[in-house]
Design a protein around this motif. Structure first.
Motif, PDB file in Angstrom:
ATOM      1  N   GLU A   1       0.846  -1.186   0.000  1.00  0.00           N
ATOM      2  CA  GLU A   1       0.000   0.000   0.000  1.00  0.00           C
ATOM      3  C   GLU A   1       0.891   1.250   0.000  1.00  0.00           C
ATOM      4  N   VAL A   2       0.604   2.173  -0.938  1.00  0.00           N
ATOM      5  CA  VAL A   2       1.474   3.339  -1.160  1.00  0.00           C
ATOM      6  C   VAL A   2       0.656   4.620  -1.039  1.00  0.00           C
ATOM      7  N   TYR A   3       1.254   5.638  -0.432  1.00  0.00           N
ATOM      8  CA  TYR A   3       0.677   6.983  -0.436  1.00  0.00           C
ATOM      9  C   TYR A   3       1.784   7.974  -0.811  1.00  0.00           C
ATOM     10  N   CYS A   4       1.398   9.109  -1.435  1.00  0.00           N
ATOM     11  CA  CYS A   4       2.349  10.080  -1.995  1.00  0.00           C
ATOM     12  C   CYS A   4       2.134  11.453  -1.380  1.00  0.00           C
ATOM     13  N   ARG A   5       3.223  12.250  -1.395  1.00  0.00           N
ATOM     14  CA  ARG A   5       3.158  13.651  -0.982  1.00  0.00           C
ATOM     15  C   ARG A   5       4.272  14.421  -1.691  1.00  0.00           C
ATOM     16  N   ILE A   6       4.145  15.772  -1.693  1.00  0.00           N
ATOM     17  CA  ILE A   6       5.102  16.647  -2.367  1.00  0.00           C
ATOM     18  C   ILE A   6       6.059  17.210  -1.327  1.00  0.00           C
ATOM     19  N   LEU A   7       7.333  17.209  -1.657  1.00  0.00           N
ATOM     20  CA  LEU A   7       8.340  17.815  -0.793  1.00  0.00           C
ATOM     21  C   LEU A   7       8.568  19.254  -1.253  1.00  0.00           C
ATOM     22  N   GLY A   8       8.210  20.237  -0.420  1.00  0.00           N
ATOM     23  CA  GLY A   8       8.377  21.643  -0.787  1.00  0.00           C
ATOM     24  C   GLY A   8       7.381  22.048  -1.858  1.00  0.00           C
ATOM     25  N   ASN A   9       7.703  23.167  -2.584  1.00  0.00           N
ATOM     26  CA  ASN A   9       6.877  23.659  -3.692  1.00  0.00           C
ATOM     27  C   ASN A   9       5.423  23.840  -3.255  1.00  0.00           C
ATOM     28  N   ALA A  10       5.204  24.899  -2.524  1.00  0.00           N
ATOM     29  CA  ALA A  10       3.852  25.166  -2.039  1.00  0.00           C
ATOM     30  C   ALA A  10       2.893  25.518  -3.157  1.00  0.00           C
ATOM     31  N   GLU A  11       3.443  25.752  -4.375  1.00  0.00           N
ATOM     32  CA  GLU A  11       2.562  26.136  -5.488  1.00  0.00           C
ATOM     33  C   GLU A  11       1.801  24.951  -6.071  1.00  0.00           C
ATOM     34  N   PHE A  12       2.110  23.715  -5.620  1.00  0.00           N
ATOM     35  CA  PHE A  12       1.504  22.522  -6.220  1.00  0.00           C
ATOM     36  C   PHE A  12       0.992  21.596  -5.114  1.00  0.00           C
ATOM     37  N   ILE A  13      -0.057  20.823  -5.445  1.00  0.00           N
ATOM     38  CA  ILE A  13      -0.625  19.832  -4.525  1.00  0.00           C
ATOM     39  C   ILE A  13      -0.906  18.555  -5.305  1.00  0.00           C
ATOM     40  N   LEU A  14      -1.042  17.432  -4.546  1.00  0.00           N
ATOM     41  CA  LEU A  14      -1.391  16.125  -5.118  1.00  0.00           C
ATOM     42  C   LEU A  14      -2.827  15.771  -4.729  1.00  0.00           C
ATOM     43  N   LYS A  15      -3.559  15.258  -5.696  1.00  0.00           N
ATOM     44  CA  LYS A  15      -4.929  14.811  -5.458  1.00  0.00           C
ATOM     45  C   LYS A  15      -5.064  13.373  -5.919  1.00  0.00           C
ATOM     46  N   SER A  16      -5.657  12.521  -5.061  1.00  0.00           N
ATOM     47  CA  SER A  16      -5.898  11.122  -5.440  1.00  0.00           C
ATOM     48  C   SER A  16      -6.959  11.090  -6.522  1.00  0.00           C
TER      49      SER A  16
END
Length: 931
Positions: free
Chosen positions: A381-396
Motif C-alpha cells: 500500500e502506497v501513499y504520496c506527498r510533495i516535498l516543498g513547492n507550495a505552489e503545487f498539490i497532489l490529489k488522489s
C-alpha cells in the motif's frame, strides 16, 4: 478414424475451457475491456479497435492522446484508427509460466479530459514447445531379485506449454520385462514410472535397452524421447525408507544464503554397505537447483540464492534416498516463502503537461502519477506527498493514480522552471519510500513591455560619413521569451521633414542599429532628434519609446576660397601696381579668403609658394597682407608674380592658391600701352613640340653632313690636312660637360660635336670670322687651329656652318645653382645630392638645347634672354609645362657663359619686340597663369 477423433477431442476441450474462463473474467473484471489473442502473435497485428470499444470517436484521438500505460508495453495504440496493436513479442511461457490462465492487465490513459481505462488481454497458448527430457540417457541398476510389480520413478519430460498443449502422455517401446505407468505430482505434473513385469535374470541378460517417448496434446502433437539403459545387479533386499513422506517449511524471503531449511532422513534395514544411503533431488526443475542445495550424505537442505516473494512464493520438489543396491525411496518437500517489505514503491509519470502557461489558473493539472509496489498486503500500500513547492498539490484520482495540480499563480520571469519532488511511501514495517522529480517548464505569456537600456541617447557623428554607415545602436530588453521577447525597432517621430526622414536615417528592425542613408553636411544640418520605438512580437504587442539626438560634427571638407584677387571677365588675372619708390613695409595688396568650415578647420594661414624675386615681398601669415620687404633694385624686374597658398587648420589641411601679378609703375598710363600691344600667347605645348622637331631635324642633317664631310676629308687628307683638323679623330678634346657622341636612348637620338672658344672678348653670341692670328689655338676647344675657316662669308654652302664660332666672355661669378635651383626637365631626376651639374643624359641634353636656343635669341643682337619666371627664357617657346620643377625660381642672376645677357622675364625676340634693356614691366597680364 481414431487419430482424427483424438485430435478433435482436445480442440473441443480447449473451446469449452476458454468459454469457462471468459465467463469467470466477466464476473471478476466487469469494468475492463477484454481481448483474447494467441501467443507469439506477429508485431503490428491488430488485437481490436480499442477506441470503438471505449466509445471514443476516431477524430478525437489526436486531442485525447490515447496511450497505453504499463510496466512493459506489449501493445500500442494506433493514433489514427484507435486499433490496439501488438508491439512486442508475447511469449506466454515467459509471462505466465504454467499458470492455466495468462492475462495481461494494463491501463490506457486518455487526456482532455483525463480518463483511465483498464484493459485485459488473455494470452492463449499455442503448441510452440516440444517435450524434452533433461537427460538423453537414463541409467538404472535393478537387482535381479526384484519382484515383478516393482516401480522405478523416472525423470519427467519438460514442456513449457500449458493446458492441452502441455505434456499429455508417455510411451515405452515394446519389451517383455518392463511396462510404463504414469503418475502425477501434487502440483499436477505428470512423470513416468518403469514397472517390472517379469523377474530379471542377470546371468541370462544383464543389460536392457528401452526407449521412453513423451507426447504433448498439440495439433499436430510434438514428442521427445530418451534412452533407458538398465543394468541387472545382485540382490539388495531392503530399500531405504523416509521418516515422513511430505516435509513442509515456511521461509522469510530475506533469509541469507546458506541458511539451513531442513534435513531429510531415510533409514535402511540392511547392514553394512547396503545400508549406506545417498540423497539427491528427484524430479526437480532448474529453479529448485538454483535456490536450494542438498547434502548427499546428510540430507540437509540449505539456501543457495536470495528469494523473491514477488517472483515465486512457494517451491515443491522431491528428494530421493538410494542405497548402494540402487534401492530408493522418495519424499516430497513443500517450501512456502513469506513476504517481507523489501520492495520500495515505484512512481511512474504517465503524463506531464509541460510547458505550462504562466497565466494558468490554480487547479490546472500538471501531471498524472501512477504508483506501484510489488509487495503484498500493507507492504504494497502506497501513499504520496510533495516535498516543498507550495505552489503545487497532489490529489488522489483513481486506485493508485494521483493528479499533480497547481495551487497558486505562476510567473515565468520570476521562476521559469520548477523541479517538483514527489515522495512515495508504503505502509510496511519499516516503511520504504522512493523519490521522483518532475521538471515543469513555465511557458511564456507576453506580460512585459520592452525596456531601453538608456533613458536618452546622444550621438556625435562627423560629417561626410559614408552612406549606409551605422551611427548609433539602441537596445531594448524584454524578459519574455520567443516572439513575446523578440524586439523590433522603428522610427516613429522626428524633427526632420517626414518626407526627408527616410533619406537621412533608417533603423534596423532586428538589431536596433541606426544607419545614415546619406552623407551629412555640418554646414547644412548640425543636429536632429529621433523618437525610436521598441515593439515586441507578442499578441497583443507591447512597446516603449526613447529619444535619440544626433549631433553632426564638422570635418575639414571645404577648401579655402579666395575672394581677392579675383579673375577678370575674360578669365585673366588682374594686376596691381606698386610705386617704384615704395619703401619696405609698403602695403601692396591683400589676399582675402574664406572657409565654409567652422572652428579650427576654418583657421586660415597664408604662404608664398613661388615668387619672381623671393626676397622682394613679405606675406602676413594670418592677415594675407602683401608688403614690400625691401626697395626695388635696378636689377629687379618691373613685373613680379607671386603664387600664394591659403591653407586651413584642418588635418589634413586643405589649400587654395592665388596668383598675384604686381607691376612696378608710377602711373596707370605707363602700364596701359604695354598691355594693349602685347599679343595673346600661343599654346606653349604646340610651340615646344614644333621647336623640338625642328631642332632634331637640324641636328640630324648637320650630323649627316658632318659624317659625309669627315669621310671626304679623310680621302683628301694629303692635300688639306690642317683645314679640316677639327673633324679628324683624336684632335678634339672635351672641356667640361659634352654630350656623348652616340646615343642609345634619350630625347635627342643624335650626336654632334661643338667647338667653342674658351675665352672671348664679346659679350653676346655672334657669327664671327676667326683667324689663327685673332684667337690663339690654345684658347679654342679644338687643338688644331686649322679648323677655323676662311674669313670670307661664302661659307653658306658648308653644311655644318663651320665658319661660325661662338666667342665667350669670362664666366660670371653668379653662374651657380643651389640644390633647389639645379636645372632639369619636368619629371626628371635632380642628379646627386651634392649640388653638382646634373649628369643625367636627358637633363644634360635638354639643358644644352635650352642654352643653344637662348643663344640663338641673343644672337639677334638686342634681345634679352628673359622669357618668364622660372623658364630660363624658354617659356614662350616650350610652354609652362617645360618649367623645371626642381628649379622653382630662375629669376635670380643667372648668366650664360660668354654673354652679358641676363635670364629675365622679358618676352624676347619671339614676341617681336625691340630690346628694352630688361624692360619687363607689362601693365596687364594675358591669360591666367597656372597655379
Amino acid at each position: 478414424m481414431r487419430p482424427s477423433a483424438e485430435r478433435s477431442s482436445p480442440a473441443r476441450w480447449r473451446q469449452v475451457l476458454l468459454a469457462f474462463l471468459l465467463s469467470l473474467l466477466r464476473g471478476a473484471l466487469p469494468s475492463q475491456i477484454r481481448y483474447s489473442v494467441p501467443e507469439e502473435l506477429a508485431q503490428k497485428s491488430v488485437v481490436g479497435n480499442l477506441a470503438k470499444d471505449l466509445g471514443l470517436r476516431v477524430q478525437d484521438l489526436p486531442a485525447r492522446k490515447l496511450r497505453v500505460s504499463a510496466e512493459k508495453e506489449y501493445f500500442t495504440i494506433n493514433p489514427e484508427s484507435g486499433d490496439l496493436i501488438v508491439s512486442d513479442r508475447i511469449d506466454r511461457e515467459q509471462i505466465c509460466g504454467k499458470k492455466p490462465l495468462c492475462i495481461l492487465d494494463f491501463d490506457t490513459v486518455a487526456e482532455n479530459p483525463l480518463n483511465i481505462f483498464h484493459v485485459a488481454v488473455i494470452v492463449q497458448d499455442i503448441n510452440d514447445n516440444t517435450p524434452l527430457f533433461k537427460q538423453s540417457k537414463i541409467e538404472l541398476k535393478i537387482v535381479e531379485s526384484t519382484k515383478p510389480g516393482k516401480t522405478f520413478p523416472l525423470d519427467p519430460a519438460l514442456d513449457s506449454d500449458a493446458g492441452p498443449n502441455s505434456l499429455q502422455r508417455y510411451h515405452l517401446n515394446d519389451n517383455e520385462h518392463f511396462d510404463l505407468a504414469e503418475k502425477q505430482t501434487a502440483d499436477g505434473r505428470k512423470y513416468p514410472e518403469l514397472v517390472l513385469k517379469h523377474s530379471l535374470d542377470r546371468e541370462e541378460q544383464n543389460f536392457h535397452q528401452l526407449v521412453l517417448t513423451a507426447v504433448d496434446g498439440g495439433d499436430p502433437p510434438q514428442s521427445g524421447s530418451t534412452q533407458i539403459q538398465i543394468q541387472v545387479t545382485d540382490a539388495n533386499d531392503n530399500p531405504p525408507v523416509f521418516i515422513q513422506d511430505i516435509y513442509k517449511v515456511s521461509l522469510q524471503e530475506g533469509v541469507p544464503r546458506g541458511f539451513s531449511v531442513l534435513q531429510v532422513t531415510a533409514t535402511d534395514q540392511d547392514e553394512g554397505v547396503n545400508a549406506e544411503i545417498t540423497y539427491s533431488f528427484h524430479n526437480v526443475g532448474e529453479l529448485v537447483e538454483q535456490f536450494f542445495n542438498l547434502d548427499k550424505r546428510t540430507g540437509e537442505i540449505t539456501t543457495k540464492d536470495d528469494f523473491d516473494f514477488e517472483i515465486a512464493n512457494s517451491y515443491t520438489f522431491s528428494v530421493e534416498a538410494k542405497d548402494p543396491g540402487d534401492l530408493a525411496a522418495h519424499c516430497s518437500i513443500q517450501i512456502e516463502i513469506l513476504d517481507e517489505n523489501d520492495c520500495a514503491p515505484e512512481v511512474i509519470i504517465t503524463s506531464v503537461f509541460t510547458p505550462l502557461p504562466e497565466d494558468s489558473p490554480p487547479g490546472t493539472v500538471i501531471a498524472l502519477i501512477k504508483t506501484r509496489d510489488r509487495d503484498s498486503g500493507e507492504n504494497g500500500e502506497v501513499y504520496c506527498r510533495i516535498l516543498g513547492n507550495a505552489e503545487f498539490i497532489l490529489k488522489s484520482y483513481s486506485k493508485n493514480y494521483y493528479k499533480l495540480v497547481t495551487d497558486g499563480p505562476l510567473d515565468r520571469e520570476e521562476i521559469p522552471e520548477y523541479n517538483i519532488t514527489v515522495l512515495a511511501t508504503d505502509r510496511g514495517r519499516p516503511p520504504l519510500s522512493s523519490i521522483i522529480s518532475i521538471t515543469l517548464q513555465i511557458a511564456d505569456v507576453n506580460d512585459n513591455a520592452p525596456v531601453f537600456e538608456q533613458a536618452f541617447y546622444l550621438v556625435h557623428i562627423a560629417e561626410n560619413n559614408p552612406p549606409g554607415a551605422s551611427i548609433a545602436q539602441v537596445s531594448a530588453s524584454d524578459p519574455d521569451l520567443g516572439t513575446n521577447g523578440r524586439v523590433s525597432y522603428s522610427i516613429v517621430n522626428s524633427d526632420l521633414e517626414p518626407r526627408a526622414l527616410a533619406s537621412y536615417v533608417s533603423v534596423s528592425a532586428q538589431s536596433g542599429v541606426v544607419f545614415a542613408q546619406r552623407a551629412f553636411d555640418h554646414e547644412q544640418l548640425r543636429a536632429f532628434e529621433l523618437t525610436l520605438q521598441a515593439r515586441d512580437q507578442g499578441s497583443p504587442a507591447l512597446s516603449a519609446n526613447v529619444s535619440l539626438r544626433v549631433l553632426v560634427g564638422d570635418r575639414n571638407d571645404n577648401a579655402p576660397r579666395v575672394l581677392y584677387p579675383a579673375l577678370g571677365p575674360d578669365g585673366s588675372a588682374l594686376f596691381d601696381t606698386v610705386p617704384r619708390a615704395a619703401q619696405p613695409g609698403y602695403l601692396v595688396t591683400k589676399v582675402v579668403a574664406v572657409d565654409a568650415d567652422s572652428g579650427h578647420n576654418a583657421w586660415l594661414s597664408y604662404h608664398v609658394l613661388q615668387a619672381s624675386e623671393p626676397g622682394l615681398f613679405s606675406l602676413g601669415l594670418r592677415t594675407g597682407e602683401v608688403r614690400t620687404a625691401r626697395a626695388l633694385g635696378d636689377r629687379d624686374a618691373a613685373r613680379q608674380r607671386l603664387l600664394v597658398a591659403v591653407r586651413d587648420g584642418g588635418q589634413p589641411p586643405l589649400s587654395a592658391t592665388a596668383t598675384l601679378l604686381l607691376v612696378f609703375a608710377d602711373s596707370l598710363q605707363e602700364v596701359l600701352p604695354d598691355v594693349s600691344d602685347r599679343p595673346a600667347p600661343s599654346d606653349p605645348q604646340a610651340e615646344l613640340q614644333f621647336y623640338l622637331v625642328v631642332s632634331l631635324a637640324l641636328i640630324s642633317v648637320l650630323f649627316l653632313l658632318a659624317v659625309i664631310l669627315a669621310v671626304a676629308l679623310s680621302l683628301r687628307r694629303s692635300s688639306r690636312p690642317a683645314a679640316w683638323g677639327c673633324f679628324q679623330p683624336g684632335l678634339c678634346f672635351k672641356s667640361g660637360p659634352v654630350v656623348p657622341p652616340n646615343y642609345s636612348e634619350g630625347t635627342l637620338p643624335y650626336s654632334y660635336n661643338l667647338c667653342v672658344a674658351s675665352q672671348s672678348a664679346k659679350t653676346e653670341f655672334n657669327f664671327l670670322n676667326i683667324t689663327p692670328e685673332v684667337t690663339p689655338s690654345q684658347d679654342l676647344l679644338c687643338e688644331d687651329a686649322s679648323w677655323v675657316p676662311n674669313t670670307n662669308h661664302e661659307g653658306a654652302g658648308v653644311p655644318f656652318a663651320s665658319d661660325i664660332i661662338l666667342k665667350q666672355a669670362p664666366p660670371n661669378t653668379d653662374w651657380r645653382f643651389s640644390q633647389a635651383q639645379r636645372p632639369g626637365t619636368s619629371g626628371s631626376q635632380n642628379g646627386d645630392e651634392t649640388g653638382t651639374w646634373p649628369n643625367n643624359q636627358f637633363d644634360t641634353e635638354m639643358l644644352q638645347a635650352m642654352i643653344l636656343a637662348s643663344a640663338s635669341e641673343a644672337a639677334d643682337g638686342s634681345s634679352t634672354l628673359g622669357g618668364g619666371a622660372g623658364t630660363m627664357g624658354l617659356s614662350a617657346r616650350y610652354g609652362p609645362q617645360f618649367t623645371l620643377q626642381h628649379v622653382p625660381d630662375y629669376r635670380q642672376n643667372v648668366y650664360i657663359p660668354g654673354s652679358n645677357a641676363t635670364l629675365t622675364s622679358a618676352a624676347g625676340k619671339r614676341d617681336g619686340k625691340a630690346p628694352a634693356g630688361g624692360n619687363g614691366n607689362k601693365k596687364k597680364s594675358g591669360k591666367k597663369e597656372k597655379k
